[in-house]
Design a protein around this motif. Sequence first.
Motif, PDB file in Angstrom:
ATOM      1  N   LEU A  43      33.158  -3.543 -32.085  1.00  0.00           N
ATOM      2  CA  LEU A  43      34.283  -4.460 -31.911  1.00  0.00           C
ATOM      3  C   LEU A  43      34.126  -5.762 -32.677  1.00  0.00           C
ATOM      4  CD1 LEU A  43      35.347  -4.100 -28.167  1.00  0.00           C
ATOM      5  CD2 LEU A  43      36.085  -2.797 -30.175  1.00  0.00           C
ATOM      6  N   ASP A  44      32.909  -6.238 -32.851  1.00  0.00           N
ATOM      7  CA  ASP A  44      32.743  -7.498 -33.579  1.00  0.00           C
ATOM      8  C   ASP A  44      32.856  -7.324 -35.095  1.00  0.00           C
ATOM      9  OD1 ASP A  44      30.261  -6.262 -33.915  1.00  0.00           O
ATOM     10  OD2 ASP A  44      29.109  -8.079 -33.543  1.00  0.00           O
ATOM     11  N   GLN A  45      33.139  -6.101 -35.533  1.00  0.00           N
ATOM     12  CA  GLN A  45      33.377  -5.839 -36.952  1.00  0.00           C
ATOM     13  C   GLN A  45      34.868  -5.762 -37.269  1.00  0.00           C
ATOM     14  OE1 GLN A  45      30.694  -5.819 -39.195  1.00  0.00           O
ATOM     15  NE2 GLN A  45      29.890  -6.645 -37.277  1.00  0.00           N
TER      16      GLN A  45
ATOM     17  N   MET B  30      23.054  -4.788 -39.850  1.00  0.00           N
ATOM     18  CA  MET B  30      24.169  -5.394 -39.140  1.00  0.00           C
ATOM     19  C   MET B  30      23.633  -6.533 -38.281  1.00  0.00           C
ATOM     20  SD  MET B  30      27.164  -3.438 -36.993  1.00  0.00           S
ATOM     21  CE  MET B  30      27.460  -2.309 -38.333  1.00  0.00           C
ATOM     22  N   HIS B  31      24.415  -7.564 -38.114  1.00  0.00           N
ATOM     23  CA  HIS B  31      23.995  -8.736 -37.360  1.00  0.00           C
ATOM     24  C   HIS B  31      24.011  -8.496 -35.848  1.00  0.00           C
ATOM     25  CE1 HIS B  31      28.378  -9.060 -37.547  1.00  0.00           C
ATOM     26  NE2 HIS B  31      28.288  -9.759 -36.442  1.00  0.00           N
ATOM     27  N   THR B  32      23.489  -9.467 -35.100  1.00  0.00           N
ATOM     28  CA  THR B  32      23.455  -9.391 -33.648  1.00  0.00           C
ATOM     29  C   THR B  32      24.873  -9.294 -33.102  1.00  0.00           C
ATOM     30  OG1 THR B  32      21.455 -10.732 -33.628  1.00  0.00           O
ATOM     31  CG2 THR B  32      22.676 -10.568 -31.560  1.00  0.00           C
ATOM     32  N   TYR B  33      25.062  -8.417 -32.138  1.00  0.00           N
ATOM     33  CA  TYR B  33      26.388  -8.179 -31.572  1.00  0.00           C
ATOM     34  C   TYR B  33      26.933  -9.429 -30.884  1.00  0.00           C
ATOM     35  CZ  TYR B  33      30.197  -6.277 -28.843  1.00  0.00           C
ATOM     36  OH  TYR B  33      31.428  -6.048 -28.299  1.00  0.00           O
TER      37      TYR B  33
ATOM     38  N   THR C 257      37.646   2.998 -25.867  1.00  0.00           N
ATOM     39  CA  THR C 257      36.539   2.087 -26.156  1.00  0.00           C
ATOM     40  C   THR C 257      35.328   2.604 -25.397  1.00  0.00           C
ATOM     41  OG1 THR C 257      37.123   0.634 -24.319  1.00  0.00           O
ATOM     42  CG2 THR C 257      38.028   0.071 -26.487  1.00  0.00           C
ATOM     43  N   ARG C 258      34.164   2.187 -25.850  1.00  0.00           N
ATOM     44  CA  ARG C 258      32.952   2.567 -25.130  1.00  0.00           C
ATOM     45  C   ARG C 258      31.923   1.452 -25.268  1.00  0.00           C
ATOM     46  NH1 ARG C 258      28.263   4.113 -27.298  1.00  0.00           N
ATOM     47  NH2 ARG C 258      28.163   4.385 -29.552  1.00  0.00           N
ATOM     48  N   THR C 259      31.033   1.375 -24.281  1.00  0.00           N
ATOM     49  CA  THR C 259      29.962   0.399 -24.294  1.00  0.00           C
ATOM     50  C   THR C 259      28.643   1.144 -24.363  1.00  0.00           C
ATOM     51  OG1 THR C 259      31.285  -1.104 -22.943  1.00  0.00           O
ATOM     52  CG2 THR C 259      28.923  -1.548 -23.069  1.00  0.00           C
ATOM     53  N   ALA C 260      27.826   0.799 -25.340  1.00  0.00           N
ATOM     54  CA  ALA C 260      26.511   1.419 -25.504  1.00  0.00           C
ATOM     55  C   ALA C 260      25.534   0.808 -24.492  1.00  0.00           C
ATOM     56  CB  ALA C 260      26.011   1.192 -26.926  1.00  0.00           C
ATOM     57  N   SER C 261      24.414   1.468 -24.286  1.00  0.00           N
ATOM     58  CA  SER C 261      23.404   0.950 -23.353  1.00  0.00           C
ATOM     59  C   SER C 261      22.880  -0.412 -23.802  1.00  0.00           C
ATOM     60  CB  SER C 261      22.249   1.945 -23.213  1.00  0.00           C
ATOM     61  OG  SER C 261      21.651   2.177 -24.479  1.00  0.00           O
ATOM     62  N   SER C 262      23.019  -0.707 -25.085  1.00  0.00           N
ATOM     63  CA  SER C 262      22.605  -2.003 -25.637  1.00  0.00           C
ATOM     64  C   SER C 262      23.638  -3.098 -25.372  1.00  0.00           C
ATOM     65  CB  SER C 262      22.385  -1.868 -27.140  1.00  0.00           C
ATOM     66  OG  SER C 262      23.609  -1.503 -27.761  1.00  0.00           O
ATOM     67  N   LYS C 263      24.738  -2.749 -24.705  1.00  0.00           N
ATOM     68  CA  LYS C 263      25.864  -3.639 -24.385  1.00  0.00           C
ATOM     69  C   LYS C 263      26.791  -3.879 -25.565  1.00  0.00           C
ATOM     70  CE  LYS C 263      24.421  -4.192 -20.182  1.00  0.00           C
ATOM     71  NZ  LYS C 263      24.865  -3.274 -19.200  1.00  0.00           N
ATOM     72  N   GLU C 264      26.558  -3.222 -26.699  1.00  0.00           N
ATOM     73  CA  GLU C 264      27.488  -3.302 -27.816  1.00  0.00           C
ATOM     74  C   GLU C 264      28.729  -2.488 -27.465  1.00  0.00           C
ATOM     75  OE1 GLU C 264      24.557  -3.631 -31.658  1.00  0.00           O
ATOM     76  OE2 GLU C 264      24.965  -1.659 -30.843  1.00  0.00           O
TER      77      GLU C 264
END
Length: 92
Positions: free
Chosen positions: A65-67, A1-4, A42-49
Amino acid sequence: MHTYQPLNCDLHDFLEIACLRGYVLNVEQIDGQRLIARAVTTRTASSKEEFMVFEQDGHSVELRLDQLLAITPLDDHAEFGRIVFSEAVCRF
């Protein structure tokens, strides 16, 4: 998968409404796949995704979300129609 790539800030409102109302959505993904599922949160991962969490047939499904290409509520009295997500991003 590409960069978020963060989602356009204005589009978050539609995701929040869908979750608050528990809408069943027709979810179109950028890879052409579709999903019919209930919006949960919704949720935010520690990676900010950022992810949208859905319930489908008693199982939890998460999509980054970017998918998302578009969402369409299937509820009769939904507060919005089909929402198409764009390339514009929100940076904090």
